[in-house]
Design a protein around this motif. Structure first.
Motif, short mmCIF file in Angstrom:
data_model
loop_
_atom_site.label_atom_id
_atom_site.label_comp_id
_atom_site.label_asym_id
_atom_site.label_seq_id
_atom_site.Cartn_x
_atom_site.Cartn_y
_atom_site.Cartn_z
N ILE A 1 0.79 -1.24 0.08
CA ILE A 1 0.01 0.07 0.04
C ILE A 1 0.88 1.25 0.13
O ILE A 1 1.78 1.18 0.80
CB ILE A 1 -0.97 0.13 1.39
CG1 ILE A 1 -1.73 -1.12 1.10
CG2 ILE A 1 -1.75 1.09 1.23
CD1 ILE A 1 -2.58 -1.27 2.39
N ALA B 1 -6.23 1.50 -2.51
CA ALA B 1 -5.68 1.32 -1.14
C ALA B 1 -6.47 0.81 -0.26
O ALA B 1 -6.15 -0.37 0.66
CB ALA B 1 -5.06 2.55 -0.56
N ALA B 2 -7.79 1.08 -0.14
CA ALA B 2 -8.72 0.71 1.14
C ALA B 2 -8.73 -0.92 0.53
O ALA B 2 -8.91 -1.77 1.22
CB ALA B 2 -10.05 1.34 0.80
N GLN C 1 -6.91 -3.19 -1.20
CA GLN C 1 -5.67 -3.81 -0.94
C GLN C 1 -5.71 -4.02 0.78
O GLN C 1 -5.44 -5.35 1.18
CB GLN C 1 -4.48 -3.06 -1.09
CG GLN C 1 -3.81 -3.17 -2.58
CD GLN C 1 -3.97 -4.51 -2.75
OE1 GLN C 1 -4.36 -5.27 -3.66
NE2 GLN C 1 -3.00 -5.37 -2.20
N TYR C 2 -6.07 -3.08 1.71
CA TYR C 2 -5.96 -3.27 3.08
C TYR C 2 -7.28 -4.32 3.47
O TYR C 2 -6.67 -5.17 4.14
CB TYR C 2 -6.43 -1.89 3.63
CG TYR C 2 -6.44 -2.00 5.11
CD1 TYR C 2 -5.47 -1.96 6.13
CD2 TYR C 2 -7.80 -2.10 5.85
CE1 TYR C 2 -5.51 -2.24 7.36
CE2 TYR C 2 -7.87 -2.38 7.26
CZ TYR C 2 -6.76 -2.40 7.95
OH TYR C 2 -6.88 -2.51 9.38
N LYS D 1 -5.96 -7.67 2.52
CA LYS D 1 -4.72 -8.17 3.24
C LYS D 1 -5.39 -8.73 4.60
O LYS D 1 -4.94 -9.77 5.20
CB LYS D 1 -3.80 -7.16 3.50
CG LYS D 1 -2.27 -7.46 4.01
CD LYS D 1 -1.83 -8.33 3.31
CE LYS D 1 -0.30 -8.61 3.76
NZ LYS D 1 0.49 -9.59 2.92
N VAL D 2 -6.19 -7.76 5.35
CA VAL D 2 -6.77 -8.08 6.57
C VAL D 2 -7.66 -9.43 6.35
O VAL D 2 -7.70 -10.34 7.49
CB VAL D 2 -7.33 -6.91 7.26
CG1 VAL D 2 -8.21 -7.26 8.14
CG2 VAL D 2 -6.52 -5.83 7.39
N VAL E 1 -13.20 1.97 5.24
CA VAL E 1 -11.65 2.18 5.17
C VAL E 1 -11.48 3.40 3.95
O VAL E 1 -10.50 4.12 4.52
CB VAL E 1 -10.99 1.21 4.73
CG1 VAL E 1 -9.39 1.38 4.45
CG2 VAL E 1 -10.83 -0.14 5.74
N THR F 1 -9.84 6.93 5.20
CA THR F 1 -8.49 7.45 4.34
C THR F 1 -8.74 8.52 4.19
O THR F 1 -7.81 9.58 4.36
CB THR F 1 -8.43 6.42 3.57
OG1 THR F 1 -7.97 5.18 3.95
CG2 THR F 1 -6.99 6.79 2.82
#
Length: 95
Positions: free
Chosen positions: A5, A23-24, A26-27, A30-31, A52, A56
């Motif tokens: 990110i 980016a949100a 991707q986050y 990942k989580v 998210v 952001t």
């Protein structure tokens, strides 16, 4: 799925909503540990991405800095140079 990110603060031109959304996403990927949620989890996944992204945007809108804005092209060139040094001249950084 394990893409980094990237920093979104203090760039010229400013970050776009699409970049924040990416980016949100991707986050949340990942989580959650998944690239694409099962059908039963799609709504929760989408709500998490929206939350998210909103958080952001709020963060970026409220951050204050005295540093001059960074130039996207200059930062991309630096990243490519680091990748070339690390992985060899044929490496490139997607962005």
């Amino acid at each position: 799925m394990c893409r980094n990110i990237r920093a979104l603060h203090n760039f010229e031109p400013p970050v776009t909503d699409d970049e924040i959304e990416a980016a949100a996403l991707q986050y949340v990927r990942k989580v959650s540990g998944t690239r694409r949620p099962a059908a039963v989890n799609e709504e929760a996944f989408g709500e998490a991405v929206s939350a998210v992204a909103a958080a952001t945007r709020t963060l970026l809108d409220n951050l204050v800095t005295k540093a001059p804005p960074r130039d996207r092209e200059v930062e991309a060139a630096k990243a490519k140079a680091r990748a070339a040094e690390r992985y060899g001249p044929r490496a490139s950084v997607s962005g």
